[in-house]
Structure formats: C-alpha cells, structure tokens
Scaffold this motif. Sequence first.
Motif, PDB file in Angstrom:
ATOM      1  N   GLU A   1       0.947  -2.054   4.574  1.00 27.06           N
ATOM      2  CA  GLU A   1       0.146  -2.239   5.780  1.00 27.06           C
ATOM      3  C   GLU A   1      -1.067  -3.130   5.548  1.00 27.06           C
ATOM      4  OE1 GLU A   1      -0.820   1.714   6.939  1.00 27.06           O
ATOM      5  OE2 GLU A   1       1.098   2.060   7.986  1.00 27.06           O
ATOM      6  N   SER A   2      -1.623  -3.101   4.335  1.00 29.99           N
ATOM      7  CA  SER A   2      -2.850  -3.856   4.066  1.00 29.99           C
ATOM      8  C   SER A   2      -2.590  -5.268   3.545  1.00 29.99           C
ATOM      9  CB  SER A   2      -3.725  -3.103   3.054  1.00 29.99           C
ATOM     10  OG  SER A   2      -3.026  -2.919   1.831  1.00 29.99           O
ATOM     11  N   ALA A   3      -1.461  -5.465   2.873  1.00 36.28           N
ATOM     12  CA  ALA A   3      -1.158  -6.773   2.286  1.00 36.28           C
ATOM     13  C   ALA A   3      -0.324  -7.587   3.258  1.00 36.28           C
ATOM     14  CB  ALA A   3      -0.427  -6.590   0.953  1.00 36.28           C
ATOM     15  N   SER A   4      -0.988  -8.351   4.088  1.00 36.98           N
ATOM     16  CA  SER A   4      -0.289  -9.148   5.105  1.00 36.98           C
ATOM     17  C   SER A   4       0.458 -10.324   4.498  1.00 36.98           C
ATOM     18  CB  SER A   4      -1.290  -9.663   6.151  1.00 36.98           C
ATOM     19  OG  SER A   4      -2.317 -10.408   5.518  1.00 36.98           O
ATOM     20  N   THR A   5       0.090 -10.710   3.256  1.00 33.34           N
ATOM     21  CA  THR A   5       0.734 -11.870   2.636  1.00 33.34           C
ATOM     22  C   THR A   5       2.104 -11.521   2.049  1.00 33.34           C
ATOM     23  OG1 THR A   5      -0.422 -11.374   0.561  1.00 33.34           O
ATOM     24  CG2 THR A   5      -1.472 -12.939   2.077  1.00 33.34           C
TER      25      THR A   5
ATOM     26  N   ALA B   1      10.638   7.543   4.704  1.00 36.55           N
ATOM     27  CA  ALA B   1      10.365   8.370   3.522  1.00 36.55           C
ATOM     28  C   ALA B   1       8.982   9.011   3.623  1.00 36.55           C
ATOM     29  CB  ALA B   1      10.466   7.526   2.254  1.00 36.55           C
ATOM     30  N   TYR B   2       8.028   8.272   4.177  1.00 34.10           N
ATOM     31  CA  TYR B   2       6.657   8.779   4.285  1.00 34.10           C
ATOM     32  C   TYR B   2       6.586  10.003   5.185  1.00 34.10           C
ATOM     33  CZ  TYR B   2       1.688   8.893   5.466  1.00 34.10           C
ATOM     34  OH  TYR B   2       0.393   9.297   5.677  1.00 34.10           O
ATOM     35  N   TYR B   3       7.328   9.974   6.285  1.00 32.91           N
ATOM     36  CA  TYR B   3       7.268  11.089   7.233  1.00 32.91           C
ATOM     37  C   TYR B   3       8.275  12.195   6.919  1.00 32.91           C
ATOM     38  CZ  TYR B   3       4.222   8.190  10.102  1.00 32.91           C
ATOM     39  OH  TYR B   3       3.160   7.436  10.556  1.00 32.91           O
TER      40      TYR B   3
ATOM     41  N   LEU C   1       8.951  12.510  -6.926  1.00 36.32           N
ATOM     42  CA  LEU C   1       8.606  11.113  -7.189  1.00 36.32           C
ATOM     43  C   LEU C   1       8.305  10.365  -5.894  1.00 36.32           C
ATOM     44  CD1 LEU C   1      11.237  10.225  -9.945  1.00 36.32           C
ATOM     45  CD2 LEU C   1       8.766  10.472 -10.250  1.00 36.32           C
ATOM     46  N   ILE C   2       9.171  10.556  -4.891  1.00 32.85           N
ATOM     47  CA  ILE C   2       8.970   9.869  -3.611  1.00 32.85           C
ATOM     48  C   ILE C   2       7.726  10.385  -2.911  1.00 32.85           C
ATOM     49  CG2 ILE C   2       9.951   9.485  -1.309  1.00 32.85           C
ATOM     50  CD1 ILE C   2      12.730   9.618  -2.625  1.00 32.85           C
TER      51      ILE C   2
ATOM     52  N   GLU D   1       0.886   5.554  -1.108  1.00 30.54           N
ATOM     53  CA  GLU D   1       0.370   4.334  -1.728  1.00 30.54           C
ATOM     54  C   GLU D   1       1.199   3.122  -1.330  1.00 30.54           C
ATOM     55  OE1 GLU D   1      -0.591   2.568  -6.215  1.00 30.54           O
ATOM     56  OE2 GLU D   1      -0.050   4.687  -5.916  1.00 30.54           O
ATOM     57  N   VAL D   2       2.525   3.266  -1.322  1.00 29.75           N
ATOM     58  CA  VAL D   2       3.403   2.150  -0.943  1.00 29.75           C
ATOM     59  C   VAL D   2       3.193   1.784   0.522  1.00 29.75           C
ATOM     60  CG1 VAL D   2       5.802   1.426  -0.672  1.00 29.75           C
ATOM     61  CG2 VAL D   2       5.124   2.748  -2.677  1.00 29.75           C
ATOM     62  N   LYS D   3       3.080   2.776   1.382  1.00 29.09           N
ATOM     63  CA  LYS D   3       2.882   2.530   2.804  1.00 29.09           C
ATOM     64  C   LYS D   3       1.556   1.806   3.044  1.00 29.09           C
ATOM     65  CE  LYS D   3       2.629   4.971   7.267  1.00 29.09           C
ATOM     66  NZ  LYS D   3       1.206   4.725   7.572  1.00 29.09           N
TER      67      LYS D   3
END
Length: 266
Positions: free
Chosen positions: A193-197, A211-213, A180-181, A187-189
Amino acid sequence: MLQAIIKVTFLEGLRNKAVYGISLMAGLMMTFTVVLSGMIMRDVGKVATDLTLSTATFAALLVVLFVGITIMARDMERKTIYLALSRSVPRSGYLVARFLGLGLLQVFVMGLLLVASLATLLLVKNMYGSYFGAVSLGLVAVAHLFVLVQMLLVTALSILFSMVASSPFVTFMLTTLSWLIGSSTQEVKQMLESASTLQVDSVTKILVKLAYYLFPNLALFDLKTTAAHGLTVDLPRLLLSLGYGFGYTVAVLTLAVILFKRKELA
C-alpha cells in the motif's frame, strides 16, 4: 469429568519429552544472548530483548507443534477419546477441555520463559549497564503475555486443523503455515500500500488482502520493538489486540466444535 480431562492434558504435556528438549533449547538461546551481548557492546538491551522474546515465541510455538498436536493425534489413534465420550461427556466439552489443558500448559511454559528472560536481561544489564539502553522490563513481561495470547490462538487453530486433516503431519504443516502467514501479512500489506513504485499485479494484491483478512493478524501480539525501546504503551491498542485474540480464538474453537460434532469416529 471435564476437570479431569484438563488435568490429564496438562500432565500429559508436562511428561512429553519434547518439552524438555524445548526447555533445553530455550536455555541455550538465553545463554547465547548473554555471550552475544558481550561481543556487540552496542544497543545491548535492544538486541538482548529481541533475542529473549524471539526465543520465548519460538519455544512456545514448538510446544504447540510438538506437544499439542501430538496429544490430539494420540487421542484419535489410541481411541482414548471413546472413553471420555462414553461417560456422557459432550464432544464440545471434550474439545474445550483439551484446549484449556493445553492452554494451562502454555501458561506454565510461558511463566518459565518469562523468568528466564527477565533473569537473562537483568544479568546483561548488570554486566553491560552503560550499553543497555531504555529497555523496560515491565514491558518485557507484558510482551510475554501477548506471546501467550498468540500461542493460545495458534493452539486453537491446531485443534481446528486436527478436525479436518488426515494426519498429524498435515495438521503440523497447516498450523505452521498459518503462523508464518499470520505473522507477516500485515507487513506485506503495508508495504504494497505504501510503495507506489512497486509493480504488483492485481491477483497478488487480492491474495495478500485475502490472506490478511482470513488468517489471524499475529503481528498485533508482537511487542518486541515497544519493549526494547521503552516506548509509550498505547493502552487502547493493547486492549483491542487482546479482544481480537480472544474473539478469534473463540471463533476458531466454535468452528472446531461444529466440525467435531459432525466428524465420524472410526
């Protein structure tokens, strides 16, 4: 002796009743795909491809969780592992042979799922050709190959967890959570990174990056969108993904072998 372990593992997996249940579930899902295609009459090819590949992925994952983990657990419970080790089979060889047997089972299951997926898509295309779109059956086959690579990696993880877990249930949970992770961290990472708001605290960002690495990036093996839209294949990316999957699997198996050599067999 190692060839015998591989063969026994494969045959033991085929005789497991869970395989028949999983096959029945996959067949029902493929049938549902045909029925659903007649209801939507829009982007039929895309929907059918998404469903068939999702079914193949889920069925292959169930084989890992309910067959692979069971086989390893029975070895410990029934003490059958002592029979192999008493015949001068090294622990590393035994573990790798078990993995290859389970891998052979995954190849067999994925072959059946590929045939079922292509048959389903050809049937849908024949019935609703005007709405089928630009689905590439060749890419569907490639996508199944990458599902197989993903499941071989997950199989290696299940073997690793069986070396450290106290029960098959814990191995089951750790393997499921890893899948699952690994399927969602990219996608979460990217979203963070893209949603600065978005107001996200630093601890959450650190945990997501960790978790990504740490966990395998299983999103690299998801080709549903590419196959459904008939997109151009990025060959270097595919080769890099295959290399990543192979390298990660070898690393996990190596760690599992190291732990197994140090494990006290009661």
